[in-house]
Write a protein that holds these residues in place. Sequence first.
Motif, PDB file in Angstrom:
ATOM      1  N   ASN A 514      28.286   7.185 -15.944  1.00 56.11           N
ATOM      2  CA  ASN A 514      28.731   8.465 -16.438  1.00 56.11           C
ATOM      3  C   ASN A 514      29.044   8.592 -17.700  1.00 56.11           C
ATOM      4  O   ASN A 514      29.597   9.310 -18.353  1.00 56.11           O
ATOM      5  CB  ASN A 514      29.802   8.805 -15.421  1.00 56.11           C
ATOM      6  CG  ASN A 514      29.285   9.644 -14.378  1.00 56.11           C
ATOM      7  OD1 ASN A 514      28.276  10.231 -14.069  1.00 56.11           O
ATOM      8  ND2 ASN A 514      30.002   9.458 -13.193  1.00 56.11           N
ATOM      9  N   THR A 515      28.750   7.258 -18.292  1.00 61.98           N
ATOM     10  CA  THR A 515      29.217   7.194 -20.062  1.00 61.98           C
ATOM     11  C   THR A 515      28.157   7.008 -21.160  1.00 61.98           C
ATOM     12  O   THR A 515      28.043   7.387 -22.033  1.00 61.98           O
ATOM     13  CB  THR A 515      30.310   6.378 -20.008  1.00 61.98           C
ATOM     14  OG1 THR A 515      29.827   5.123 -19.756  1.00 61.98           O
ATOM     15  CG2 THR A 515      31.393   6.494 -19.388  1.00 61.98           C
ATOM     16  N   CYS A 516      27.269   6.119 -20.667  1.00 60.62           N
ATOM     17  CA  CYS A 516      26.194   5.696 -21.518  1.00 60.62           C
ATOM     18  C   CYS A 516      25.221   6.826 -21.862  1.00 60.62           C
ATOM     19  O   CYS A 516      24.683   6.782 -22.983  1.00 60.62           O
ATOM     20  CB  CYS A 516      25.625   4.289 -20.885  1.00 60.62           C
ATOM     21  SG  CYS A 516      24.476   4.938 -19.705  1.00 60.62           S
ATOM     22  N   GLN A 517      25.101   7.749 -20.899  1.00 61.05           N
ATOM     23  CA  GLN A 517      24.097   8.791 -21.700  1.00 61.05           C
ATOM     24  C   GLN A 517      24.503   9.461 -23.014  1.00 61.05           C
ATOM     25  O   GLN A 517      23.673   9.805 -23.688  1.00 61.05           O
ATOM     26  CB  GLN A 517      24.245  10.052 -20.370  1.00 61.05           C
ATOM     27  CG  GLN A 517      23.435   9.575 -19.182  1.00 61.05           C
ATOM     28  CD  GLN A 517      24.682   9.035 -18.447  1.00 61.05           C
ATOM     29  OE1 GLN A 517      25.608   8.464 -18.661  1.00 61.05           O
ATOM     30  NE2 GLN A 517      24.415   9.226 -16.944  1.00 61.05           N
ATOM     31  N   PHE A 518      25.811   9.520 -23.111  1.00 64.63           N
ATOM     32  CA  PHE A 518      26.448  10.278 -24.322  1.00 64.63           C
ATOM     33  C   PHE A 518      26.180   9.657 -25.519  1.00 64.63           C
ATOM     34  O   PHE A 518      26.670  10.044 -26.658  1.00 64.63           O
ATOM     35  CB  PHE A 518      27.680  10.865 -23.889  1.00 64.63           C
ATOM     36  CG  PHE A 518      27.668  11.731 -22.383  1.00 64.63           C
ATOM     37  CD1 PHE A 518      27.091  12.949 -22.711  1.00 64.63           C
ATOM     38  CD2 PHE A 518      28.130  11.407 -21.531  1.00 64.63           C
ATOM     39  CE1 PHE A 518      26.844  13.647 -21.582  1.00 64.63           C
ATOM     40  CE2 PHE A 518      28.067  12.083 -20.221  1.00 64.63           C
ATOM     41  CZ  PHE A 518      27.369  13.419 -20.486  1.00 64.63           C
ATOM     42  N   ASN A 519      26.014   7.995 -25.204  1.00 62.97           N
ATOM     43  CA  ASN A 519      25.868   7.328 -26.565  1.00 62.97           C
ATOM     44  C   ASN A 519      24.386   7.616 -27.017  1.00 62.97           C
ATOM     45  O   ASN A 519      24.363   7.330 -28.441  1.00 62.97           O
ATOM     46  CB  ASN A 519      25.907   5.842 -26.193  1.00 62.97           C
ATOM     47  CG  ASN A 519      27.433   5.456 -25.737  1.00 62.97           C
ATOM     48  OD1 ASN A 519      27.911   5.615 -24.778  1.00 62.97           O
ATOM     49  ND2 ASN A 519      28.168   4.987 -27.110  1.00 62.97           N
ATOM     50  N   VAL A 520      23.541   7.645 -26.276  1.00 62.02           N
ATOM     51  CA  VAL A 520      21.932   8.051 -26.860  1.00 62.02           C
ATOM     52  C   VAL A 520      22.067   9.397 -27.261  1.00 62.02           C
ATOM     53  O   VAL A 520      21.339   9.721 -28.155  1.00 62.02           O
ATOM     54  CB  VAL A 520      20.865   7.716 -25.944  1.00 62.02           C
ATOM     55  CG1 VAL A 520      20.886   6.187 -25.575  1.00 62.02           C
ATOM     56  CG2 VAL A 520      21.038   8.418 -24.673  1.00 62.02           C
ATOM     57  N   THR A 521      22.792  10.352 -26.651  1.00 56.10           N
ATOM     58  CA  THR A 521      22.498  11.655 -26.838  1.00 56.10           C
ATOM     59  C   THR A 521      23.456  12.287 -28.214  1.00 56.10           C
ATOM     60  O   THR A 521      23.306  13.144 -28.774  1.00 56.10           O
ATOM     61  CB  THR A 521      22.830  12.733 -25.864  1.00 56.10           C
ATOM     62  OG1 THR A 521      24.033  12.615 -25.349  1.00 56.10           O
ATOM     63  CG2 THR A 521      21.651  12.338 -24.583  1.00 56.10           C
ATOM     64  N   GLY A 522      24.483  11.357 -28.401  1.00 57.20           N
ATOM     65  CA  GLY A 522      25.496  11.563 -29.522  1.00 57.20           C
ATOM     66  C   GLY A 522      26.526  12.467 -29.212  1.00 57.20           C
ATOM     67  O   GLY A 522      27.305  12.863 -30.194  1.00 57.20           O
ATOM     68  N   HIS A 523      26.596  13.309 -28.019  1.00 58.64           N
ATOM     69  CA  HIS A 523      27.719  14.175 -27.779  1.00 58.64           C
ATOM     70  C   HIS A 523      29.113  13.553 -27.683  1.00 58.64           C
ATOM     71  O   HIS A 523      29.293  12.379 -27.343  1.00 58.64           O
ATOM     72  CB  HIS A 523      27.425  14.924 -26.441  1.00 58.64           C
ATOM     73  CG  HIS A 523      26.154  15.846 -26.359  1.00 58.64           C
ATOM     74  ND1 HIS A 523      25.033  15.259 -26.173  1.00 58.64           N
ATOM     75  CD2 HIS A 523      26.255  16.987 -26.622  1.00 58.64           C
ATOM     76  CE1 HIS A 523      24.119  16.224 -26.128  1.00 58.64           C
ATOM     77  NE2 HIS A 523      24.754  17.332 -26.400  1.00 58.64           N
ATOM     78  N   PRO A 524      30.046  14.202 -28.222  1.00 59.40           N
ATOM     79  CA  PRO A 524      31.433  13.897 -28.083  1.00 59.40           C
ATOM     80  C   PRO A 524      31.909  13.804 -26.573  1.00 59.40           C
ATOM     81  O   PRO A 524      31.673  14.800 -25.917  1.00 59.40           O
ATOM     82  CB  PRO A 524      32.197  14.717 -28.833  1.00 59.40           C
ATOM     83  CG  PRO A 524      31.456  16.137 -28.658  1.00 59.40           C
ATOM     84  CD  PRO A 524      30.003  15.772 -28.725  1.00 59.40           C
ATOM     85  N   ALA A 525      32.622  12.702 -26.355  1.00 62.19           N
ATOM     86  CA  ALA A 525      33.409  12.460 -24.881  1.00 62.19           C
ATOM     87  C   ALA A 525      34.681  11.954 -25.092  1.00 62.19           C
ATOM     88  O   ALA A 525      34.678  10.862 -25.570  1.00 62.19           O
ATOM     89  CB  ALA A 525      32.363  11.820 -24.341  1.00 62.19           C
TER      90      ALA A 525
END
Length: 578
Positions: A514-525
């Motif tokens: 549930n975390t790595c997706q936002f590393n490639v998309t660049g969204h803040p989390a």
Amino acid sequence: MCGKRIDHAEWRLTKSIVDIERLRAVAAKHNVKIPDDEEDYYRHLLNGLDATAQQVADLPEYEDPRLQIEPETLPRQWFKQKPNPLNGWSHRAEIKLPSPKDKRLDNRTVAFKDNVSIGGVPLTGGTTPEILTGKSEYPVPKIDAVVVKRVLEAAGTVSGSANCEHLSMSPLSFTSFTGPIHNPWARGYTTGGSSSGCAALVGINQVKEWRKRHGLPPIDEELGEGVDMAIGGDQGGSIRLPSAYAGIYGMKPTHGLVPYSGILSLFPMIDHTGPMTTNLEDLATLLGVVAGYDGIDPRCTPETPLREKVPDYSAQLASFKQTKQAAGEWTTSAAGKGLRIGVITESLAVPNLSPEIFKVIQEAISQFESIGASVSHISIPEHLLGPSIWTIATRAGIASLGMRNMPPPLLCYPCPDITPPALSQSSFDILDRHNPASANMVFNATLLQERPDGASLAAKAMMHVHELRAAYDRALTEVDVLITPVITRMHSQHPSLDAKVEDKMKPAIGSTLNTCQFNVTGHPALSMPAGWGKAEDGDAKMPVAMQIIGKRFDEESVIKAAAAWEVGGLGLDKWDGR
């Protein structure tokens, strides 16, 4: 070929460095046979390259003045922290700037993940000096990373470096060459990785404050000395996962918001650095200090704000509260009024999600509803494909760039004096014992490169990163923020170094779903404490976190949603006893 032109007669007289056998060996690597009558000239061309390479090799390293150590902070000294009960500290220091530009971090102590260059302080990368540099001693950086310089300029105290996982490649905290980093809530349990030491050191202060707030006796000797704040790194969850395990706040900012200059890279597309703190207000302050374009880092884009245009996240948070208070809405029933919260349905259906975590997240969703927020469940099918896209888009690059400190094909300033050698039997033996994931990374990359479609696979994955980003962007037109769990499994105990590879790898599998997706998309989390659950093994009760995701460069909405939620009760205060 650049440089002095050598005519056909002259090159025949040039002293040969590359002989015919070497030329043939180079060609053989590509399964090529050069015609006999052409070999001599191809050999000459290689000699020209060799001479050009030597010319650059003979140059001294260039120290960019934008990263040079502030003379006012010299001389710098470091020491090894003893005692170091949780093994959070790598190297201790106390570095201050006598005349800072502002006082935002006055009297605040800050630690940095041990892949961040702190001038004059040895850098380990969580591994051995031989694996990091091919030498017997750790490098001592002559530069300050941009985040270090900015902390000093804001009157912060650089308290040293925090141990991290071996080559920043573990979501758990037992792989550092110095030994396991212990969870401040229960010794022997994981603190998460790879910014494990950062989480432990900030977690120490969190535990101390929490025990005081709940009338429990201090356990300072068991914890050791912590810090107010830390700067971690995140390529697949390495700020958010340890923050979740340690019960602190950790944000992976929008990609490119905080410069990565002076920090060991794994793969530029997923490299993030950001704040880890004990509370939301500190996180907003530290984010504002370190954010903004630096003129060096190619991860920054035209969307990255200039320093003078960086939002004052702390002031935004204060203004949000004041506006709500003036409207009579800063209450447990109305703080969320006007907020649109989206729960990613697929995030609650990832494989092997712990029932303990599922329960806490459901309660956190209910708390959003109770404070008056509008909550909807949004299906994003691409979310479940995200980990595969992240893996294939980055795996080969991590092995060839990050694990060798090779610069990407964009102008940047690579960390000096870091020259990791190729995988060998001796380095494999170390990795096999301490962090098999690092060795597996090399094997993965080799396998992908040997596939007939290896290059096209990485390209295809990159294309689907755009699809994945668009899917989240569409959802974020309907809501202000998205919600998911952070960790998928509850805290596990550290395995023995003598354990089998399977026993070391198994607890980590699925951690980043549930975390790595936002590393490639660049969204803040943002990872923030949401409640408590029972550890995976043993009887310890441990913190559980939720993740709040926002539009790119909209950290403000993420922080506001988190602040409103906390009006309904802090996650760490949802304690029902042991």
